[in-house]
Design an enzyme around this catalytic site. Structure first.
Site, PDB file in Angstrom:
ATOM      1  N   HIS A   1       0.502  -1.532   0.251  1.00 33.24           N
ATOM      2  CA  HIS A   1      -0.220   0.004  -0.202  1.00 33.24           C
ATOM      3  C   HIS A   1       0.597   1.155   0.428  1.00 33.24           C
ATOM      4  CE1 HIS A   1      -3.421   2.513   1.181  1.00 33.24           C
ATOM      5  NE2 HIS A   1      -2.987   3.381   2.135  1.00 33.24           N
ATOM      6  N   GLU A   2       2.234   1.759   0.556  1.00 34.21           N
ATOM      7  CA  GLU A   2       2.162   2.798   0.867  1.00 34.21           C
ATOM      8  C   GLU A   2       3.474   2.692  -0.687  1.00 34.21           C
ATOM      9  OE1 GLU A   2       1.912   4.979   3.162  1.00 34.21           O
ATOM     10  OE2 GLU A   2       0.198   2.737   4.581  1.00 34.21           O
TER      11      GLU A   2
ATOM     12  N   HIS B   1       1.454   4.032  -2.982  1.00 37.52           N
ATOM     13  CA  HIS B   1       1.336   5.320  -2.650  1.00 37.52           C
ATOM     14  C   HIS B   1       2.210   6.179  -3.541  1.00 37.52           C
ATOM     15  CE1 HIS B   1      -2.221   6.783  -0.767  1.00 37.52           C
ATOM     16  NE2 HIS B   1      -1.630   5.615   0.506  1.00 37.52           N
TER      17      HIS B   1
ATOM     18  N   GLU C   1      -6.061   7.701  -0.607  1.00 36.80           N
ATOM     19  CA  GLU C   1      -6.753   6.319  -0.006  1.00 36.80           C
ATOM     20  C   GLU C   1      -7.259   5.526  -0.732  1.00 36.80           C
ATOM     21  OE1 GLU C   1      -4.382   5.740   2.258  1.00 36.80           O
ATOM     22  OE2 GLU C   1      -4.094   7.213   3.182  1.00 36.80           O
TER      23      GLU C   1
END
Length: 607
Positions: free
Chosen positions: A28-29, A32, A51
């Site tokens: 997820h990060e 980003h 998000e």
């Protein structure tokens, strides 16, 4: 990444769930980098843009790394448990909120999980090829920009030619749409009428129809598939889908106006499989017979709907026990046994498919039927059904428990993790009929944390966990992340009559520190999850939590604000419990030094 539990793992200390969590969070990060950093948000009101999109991307990643059906089921369980609950209470807000006091209070399930569902619906509406084309255009057009939801939707319109004006309502309207389905069978014609309605939410009394992609198929009574999956877009308040039988099979008619009159030759009514893959974040209200759900459980080609059928039958059995004391049907128990015995199914899927609905889920189901849920009755019914199933399934569970043993050194990969998940589900069943013998043996010989915690959990649930808890603590007392689990397991599995006292005593333990986020969430979050214990009739659970939050607010207002959500379902319950929760919230609100974070949340809850 600011939480070490999602960075660090040791094979001796971490569970399969820990490893998959780390994999997902790091992904997820990393994702980003594009969706959040290189393309960031113009303002805080666009928070769901980065998000929701990045959650969808990490969901796709985990689906590829592990099991796509299992990942979808886990995500929907989380969505229903957290976001649907948020949507149904005083904390409901749109995916793109119109105002806020503290933006910290909008790092919510609605922003993240529902935001991801909107991206998933776009993927369904334009197809995988159209989605990739739009995403490529988004990156090319907005690299280095601070973007908005309008920018995001515009690239889809430009890339695919799709008009998304109505779809944009999903970002502006709070609440979970309800889709009510009725059916009509007349000779060789079959019709499904779908109606959508979104209940009022704080500040939004009137809702306009949204675009709801409904993926569905039709099965014959023998379980064969007549109509493979296709997606119907419900964009009005009401629409009718029609199907004709040609003497061999059913076929969809695209327009209701083309529906033929009832055929002269009667064809057996098909079994509809609706909302396949959970194609939209809605509540499906369809009174389908137990017999038809049994067909779906046994034969549906969509794994999500096979799981949904099992869950629906389990919920029905529990509600019947709660309201009438009626034991579960033989068909239900036969269906669960058939799932377990089907070696063609993924072990991780089977472990999920036989799971019982949570007590909170049952309380919500009763509330939606206009009834006042009794936490004590829900608890007793859940225990009764768990014991009935354990006795009925003992033989198949014993065989599976032995068959799912994973030889060799521990690895957290998907295949052995799935085998352990099913084996440990069987251990939980068997512990109710073998007096914990297998759980004690597994606890003594476990070579990894997944097996050790599963055995400990089984022993606590049957009231035989004290000795194992003491041994576990002595073995791992210097490992913070492991002791977090030790705290949480005692709270979540505490007997309802003793839950408050057990959690209170644990807050006095030398290793409890309310300033340590993970430790606090492990204990107090698990306490909320013990529904019957938290909602005890004397209100002790409410008083304890209010006392703790008042003390915590001065130390960690952000965590305090989020923990007030434990009170968000207060309007479900009886007048006495409502009064006690209102008093607890009022006591928090009256604190002169209350933070803005907590003050905003308590004010919304009281409204």
């Amino acid at each position: 990444v600011f939480n070490d539990r999602y960075v660090l793992a040791d094979p001796a200390l971490a569970t399969d769930t820990d490893y998959s969590g780390i994999e997902a969070v790091i992904a997820h990060e990393y994702f980003h980098n594009w969706t959040g950093n290189r393309i960031t948000c113009r303002d805080w009101f666009q928070l769901c843009l980065k998000e929701g999109l990045t959650v969808f991307r990490d969901q796709q990643f985990t689906s590829d790394m592990r099991s796509a059906p299992v990942k979808r089921i886990v995500d929907v369980l989380e969505l229903r448990a957290r976001q649907f609950r948020e949507d149904a209470g005083p904390l409901s807000h749109p995916v793109r909120p119109e105002s806020f006091v503290e933006i910290n209070n909008f790092y919510t399930a609605t922003i993240y999980e529902k935001g991801a569902e909107l991206i998933g619906m776009l993927h369904t509406l334009v197809g995988a090829e159209g989605y990739k084309k739009a995403l490529d255009l988004y990156f090319a057009r907005h690299d280095g920009d601070a973007a908005t939801i309008e920018d995001w939707l515009q690239v889809f319109e430009d890339a695919t030619g799709r008009d998304l004006t109505q779809f944009k309502r999903w970002y502006a309207q709070a609440g979970t749409p309800r889709v009510t389905v009725t059916e009509d069978h007349d000779g060789a014609t079959y019709r499904l009428t779908l109606r959508q309605h979104t209940p009022p939410t704080p500040g939004q009394d009137q809702k306009d129809p949204v675009v709801i992609p409904i993926t569905l198929g039709l099965l014959a009574a023998d379980g064969s598939e007549d109509v493979p999956s296709f997606t119907f877009e419900l964009n009005e308040e009401e629409a009718t889908l029609s199907f004709a039988h040609d003497g061999t099979r059913w076929s969809p008619l695209l327009l209701a106006e083309n529906t033929p009159a009832g055929g002269s030759d009667a064809a057996p009514k098909p079994v509809p499989s609706l909302l396949r893959g959970f194609s939209a974040p809605v509540v499906l209200d369809f009174r389908q017979s137990a017999e038809e759900r049994a067909v779906l459980l046994a034969h549906d080609t969509d794994p999500f709907n096979r799981w949904e059928a099992a869950r629906s039958l389990s919920k029905e059995a529990l509600l019947s026990l709660i309201e009438h004391g009626t034991p579960p049907s033989t068909n239900y128990l036969d269906g669960i046994e058939a799932i377990l015995a089907d070696d063609a199914l993924d072990p991780a899927f089977r472990a999920l498919a036989i799971g019982l609905p949570s007590q909170d889920d049952l309380a919500q189901a009763l509330f939606e039927e206009g009834k006042t849920p009794d936490p004590d009755a829900i608890y007793e019914a859940s225990e009764t059904l768990a014991n009935i199933r354990a006795k009925r399934l003992e033989s198949v569970a014993a065989k599976l428990f032995a068959a799912m043993e994973v030889p060799g050194p521990y690895t957290p990969d998907a295949e052995p993790a799935g085998r352990r998940a099913l084996g440990n589900a069987m251990l939980a069943l068997l512990s109710r009929v073998d007096d914990g013998a297998r759980a004690k043996a597994q606890f003594d010989t476990a070579t990894n944390m997944t097996q050790s915690l599963a055995a400990l959990s089984a022993l606590i649930r049957i009231g035989q966990g004290n000795a194992a808890l003491a041994r576990f603590y002595e073995s791992w007392r210097h490992e913070r992340l492991v002791i977090d689990k030790w705290f949480g397991m005692q709270a979540i599995h505490a007997p309802k009559s003793e839950a408050v006292e057990i959690v209170k005593s644990l807050t006095q333990h030398p290793d409890f520190d309310k300033t340590t986020h993970n430790r606090l969430r492990a204990l107090i979050g698990a306490n909320e999850g013990n529904t019957a214990g938290f909602h005890r009739a004397d209100g002790a659970g409410y008083q304890f939590l209010a006392d703790l939050l008042i003390k915590l607010d001065a130390v960690n207002p952000q965590t305090t604000a989020r923990m007030t959500s434990a009170f968000s379902t207060w309007k479900r319950y009886d007048a006495d419990r409502q009064g006690m929760i209102r008093d607890a919230l009022s006591r928090i609100a009256a604190v002169p030094t209350l933070s803005r974070d907590t003050g905003e949340m308590v004010s919304r809850l009281l409204q």
